[in-house]
Motif scaffolding. Structure first.
Motif, PDB file in Angstrom:
ATOM      1  N   MET A 180     133.950  67.308  14.941  1.00  0.00           N
ATOM      2  CA  MET A 180     133.190  66.320  14.185  1.00  0.00           C
ATOM      3  C   MET A 180     134.069  65.125  13.857  1.00  0.00           C
ATOM      4  SD  MET A 180     131.051  66.613  10.663  1.00  0.00           S
ATOM      5  CE  MET A 180     129.447  66.564  11.426  1.00  0.00           C
ATOM      6  N   MET A 181     133.582  63.935  14.232  1.00  0.00           N
ATOM      7  CA  MET A 181     134.287  62.697  13.905  1.00  0.00           C
ATOM      8  C   MET A 181     133.397  61.880  12.983  1.00  0.00           C
ATOM      9  SD  MET A 181     135.536  59.493  16.295  1.00  0.00           S
ATOM     10  CE  MET A 181     136.115  60.560  17.579  1.00  0.00           C
ATOM     11  N   VAL A 182     134.011  61.392  11.906  1.00  0.00           N
ATOM     12  CA  VAL A 182     133.288  60.595  10.923  1.00  0.00           C
ATOM     13  C   VAL A 182     134.069  59.311  10.677  1.00  0.00           C
ATOM     14  CG1 VAL A 182     132.325  60.539   8.579  1.00  0.00           C
ATOM     15  CG2 VAL A 182     132.468  62.722   9.826  1.00  0.00           C
ATOM     16  N   VAL A 183     133.360  58.192  10.698  1.00  0.00           N
ATOM     17  CA  VAL A 183     133.956  56.923  10.296  1.00  0.00           C
ATOM     18  C   VAL A 183     133.469  56.681   8.871  1.00  0.00           C
ATOM     19  CG1 VAL A 183     134.076  54.444  10.726  1.00  0.00           C
ATOM     20  CG2 VAL A 183     133.971  56.046  12.651  1.00  0.00           C
ATOM     21  N   CYS A 184     134.405  56.556   7.960  1.00  0.00           N
ATOM     22  CA  CYS A 184     134.056  56.405   6.552  1.00  0.00           C
ATOM     23  C   CYS A 184     134.525  55.041   6.071  1.00  0.00           C
ATOM     24  CB  CYS A 184     134.708  57.520   5.740  1.00  0.00           C
ATOM     25  SG  CYS A 184     134.190  57.540   4.013  1.00  0.00           S
ATOM     26  N   MET A 185     133.598  54.270   5.543  1.00  0.00           N
ATOM     27  CA  MET A 185     133.904  52.960   4.990  1.00  0.00           C
ATOM     28  C   MET A 185     134.015  53.118   3.475  1.00  0.00           C
ATOM     29  SD  MET A 185     133.508  51.453   7.897  1.00  0.00           S
ATOM     30  CE  MET A 185     133.050  49.764   7.941  1.00  0.00           C
ATOM     31  N   ILE A 186     135.026  52.484   2.899  1.00  0.00           N
ATOM     32  CA  ILE A 186     135.264  52.630   1.462  1.00  0.00           C
ATOM     33  C   ILE A 186     135.499  51.268   0.826  1.00  0.00           C
ATOM     34  CG2 ILE A 186     136.815  53.568  -0.296  1.00  0.00           C
ATOM     35  CD1 ILE A 186     137.285  55.922   1.611  1.00  0.00           C
ATOM     36  N   ALA A 187     134.797  51.034  -0.271  1.00  0.00           N
ATOM     37  CA  ALA A 187     135.029  49.848  -1.102  1.00  0.00           C
ATOM     38  C   ALA A 187     135.638  50.333  -2.409  1.00  0.00           C
ATOM     39  CB  ALA A 187     133.720  49.109  -1.370  1.00  0.00           C
TER      40      ALA A 187
ATOM     41  N   GLY B 204     134.837  52.947  -5.191  1.00  0.00           N
ATOM     42  CA  GLY B 204     133.599  52.464  -5.772  1.00  0.00           C
ATOM     43  C   GLY B 204     132.388  52.835  -4.943  1.00  0.00           C
ATOM     44  N   GLN B 205     132.468  52.609  -3.637  1.00  0.00           N
ATOM     45  CA  GLN B 205     131.336  52.860  -2.752  1.00  0.00           C
ATOM     46  C   GLN B 205     131.856  53.415  -1.435  1.00  0.00           C
ATOM     47  OE1 GLN B 205     129.152  49.310  -1.796  1.00  0.00           O
ATOM     48  NE2 GLN B 205     127.659  50.367  -0.541  1.00  0.00           N
ATOM     49  N   THR B 206     131.092  54.329  -0.847  1.00  0.00           N
ATOM     50  CA  THR B 206     131.446  54.867   0.468  1.00  0.00           C
ATOM     51  C   THR B 206     130.229  54.825   1.381  1.00  0.00           C
ATOM     52  OG1 THR B 206     130.862  57.156  -0.041  1.00  0.00           O
ATOM     53  CG2 THR B 206     133.131  56.473  -0.529  1.00  0.00           C
ATOM     54  N   LYS B 207     130.515  54.809   2.648  1.00  0.00           N
ATOM     55  CA  LYS B 207     129.467  54.906   3.666  1.00  0.00           C
ATOM     56  C   LYS B 207     130.049  55.706   4.812  1.00  0.00           C
ATOM     57  CE  LYS B 207     126.486  52.141   6.639  1.00  0.00           C
ATOM     58  NZ  LYS B 207     126.076  50.765   6.976  1.00  0.00           N
ATOM     59  N   SER B 208     129.438  56.834   5.127  1.00  0.00           N
ATOM     60  CA  SER B 208     129.928  57.684   6.206  1.00  0.00           C
ATOM     61  C   SER B 208     129.025  57.549   7.422  1.00  0.00           C
ATOM     62  CB  SER B 208     129.973  59.148   5.761  1.00  0.00           C
ATOM     63  OG  SER B 208     130.931  59.308   4.737  1.00  0.00           O
ATOM     64  N   ILE B 209     129.649  57.379   8.556  1.00  0.00           N
ATOM     65  CA  ILE B 209     128.943  57.253   9.827  1.00  0.00           C
ATOM     66  C   ILE B 209     129.391  58.424  10.695  1.00  0.00           C
ATOM     67  CG2 ILE B 209     128.598  55.801  11.862  1.00  0.00           C
ATOM     68  CD1 ILE B 209     129.535  53.441   9.925  1.00  0.00           C
ATOM     69  N   PHE B 210     128.452  59.233  11.122  1.00  0.00           N
ATOM     70  CA  PHE B 210     128.758  60.421  11.906  1.00  0.00           C
ATOM     71  C   PHE B 210     128.662  60.088  13.388  1.00  0.00           C
ATOM     72  CE2 PHE B 210     127.403  61.636   7.739  1.00  0.00           C
ATOM     73  CZ  PHE B 210     128.360  62.562   7.373  1.00  0.00           C
ATOM     74  N   VAL B 211     129.757  60.273  14.101  1.00  0.00           N
ATOM     75  CA  VAL B 211     129.817  59.930  15.515  1.00  0.00           C
ATOM     76  C   VAL B 211     129.124  61.025  16.313  1.00  0.00           C
ATOM     77  CG1 VAL B 211     131.357  59.485  17.475  1.00  0.00           C
ATOM     78  CG2 VAL B 211     131.963  58.650  15.180  1.00  0.00           C
ATOM     79  N   MET B 212     128.128  60.622  17.084  1.00  0.00           N
ATOM     80  CA  MET B 212     127.367  61.581  17.881  1.00  0.00           C
ATOM     81  C   MET B 212     128.043  61.865  19.215  1.00  0.00           C
ATOM     82  SD  MET B 212     123.521  60.242  16.846  1.00  0.00           S
ATOM     83  CE  MET B 212     123.036  60.175  18.499  1.00  0.00           C
ATOM     84  N   ASN B 213     128.668  60.831  19.816  1.00  0.00           N
ATOM     85  CA  ASN B 213     129.294  60.998  21.119  1.00  0.00           C
ATOM     86  C   ASN B 213     130.356  59.922  21.297  1.00  0.00           C
ATOM     87  OD1 ASN B 213     129.771  61.955  23.688  1.00  0.00           O
ATOM     88  ND2 ASN B 213     128.040  60.896  24.612  1.00  0.00           N
ATOM     89  N   SER B 214     131.479  60.291  21.866  1.00  0.00           N
ATOM     90  CA  SER B 214     132.526  59.313  22.164  1.00  0.00           C
ATOM     91  C   SER B 214     132.292  58.754  23.559  1.00  0.00           C
ATOM     92  CB  SER B 214     133.908  59.972  22.110  1.00  0.00           C
ATOM     93  OG  SER B 214     134.197  60.394  20.814  1.00  0.00           O
ATOM     94  N   ILE B 215     132.065  57.468  23.646  1.00  0.00           N
ATOM     95  CA  ILE B 215     131.843  56.818  24.931  1.00  0.00           C
ATOM     96  C   ILE B 215     133.176  56.431  25.566  1.00  0.00           C
ATOM     97  CG2 ILE B 215     130.672  54.909  26.105  1.00  0.00           C
ATOM     98  CD1 ILE B 215     128.794  56.964  24.651  1.00  0.00           C
ATOM     99  N   LYS B 216     134.081  55.891  24.771  1.00  0.00           N
ATOM    100  CA  LYS B 216     135.407  55.506  25.257  1.00  0.00           C
ATOM    101  C   LYS B 216     136.410  55.697  24.138  1.00  0.00           C
ATOM    102  CE  LYS B 216     138.172  51.786  27.177  1.00  0.00           C
ATOM    103  NZ  LYS B 216     138.222  50.407  27.624  1.00  0.00           N
ATOM    104  N   GLU B 217     137.495  56.391  24.442  1.00  0.00           N
ATOM    105  CA  GLU B 217     138.622  56.525  23.527  1.00  0.00           C
ATOM    106  C   GLU B 217     139.872  56.243  24.351  1.00  0.00           C
ATOM    107  OE1 GLU B 217     138.599  59.838  20.520  1.00  0.00           O
ATOM    108  OE2 GLU B 217     137.017  60.555  21.836  1.00  0.00           O
TER     109      GLU B 217
END
Length: 156
Positions: free
Chosen positions: A70-77, A138-151
């Motif tokens: 599982m890969m998650v991109v998490c944005m944090i303010a 203060g604020q978070t936003k998590s984006i769950f990666v469904m598939n890696s196209i290019k790494e």
């Protein structure tokens, strides 16, 4: 010689391209690919290491084969924007082994984290018990990666 005063020539760039694809090649093999003898090739590699152009040699591991599917991109303010709060946040996040990439960004959020976990339950445990416990968020936003196209770690 400081790195900023050293300009890479085409041979240096060729060496870097080759090593990015396969850092396990011998100096002799690299030298043969760039039509240069082993000694000057070795000297160029050592100079680029000393200057920090080559930061490290590493193995690229398939995250799914080591139970980090599982890969998650998490944005944090941050809730407070000052040097002390940001410094503490950076120090604490830097200690988290689940965070494999960590960026200071512009826009609506201050930081972007790439987090690896075995599954949703483990990510939730990490998020609730480690990440969200860090002061200043203060604020978070998590984006769950469904598939890696290019790494890729190849920049040249």
């Amino acid at each position: 010689m400081a790195a900023e005063n050293y300009s890479l020539d085409e041979k240096d760039l060729s060496i870097l391209r080759i090593l990015q694809k396969d850092a396990k090649l011998s100096v002799r093999d690299v030298a043969a690919k760039i039509n240069l003898s082993s000694t000057p090739t070795h000297e160029r590699i050592k100079r680029m290491e000393k200057l920090g152009v080559i930061k490290e040699y590493t193995a690229v591991v398939d995250r799914k084969k080591v139970n980090k599917g599982m890969m998650v991109v998490c944005m944090i303010a941050l809730n407070v924007h000052n040097k002390k709060t940001a410094g503490r946040f950076i120090e604490e996040v830097g200690k988290l082994k689940e965070v494999v990439e960590f960026y200071n960004i512009s826009g609506d959020f201050d930081f972007m984290l790439k987090i690896l976990a075995p599954n949703m339950d483990e990510f939730h445990e990490f998020f609730v018990n480690k990440l969200s416990e860090i002061e200043g968020i203060g604020q978070t936003k998590s984006i769950f990666v469904m598939n890696s196209i290019k790494e890729s770690s190849q920049i040249l």
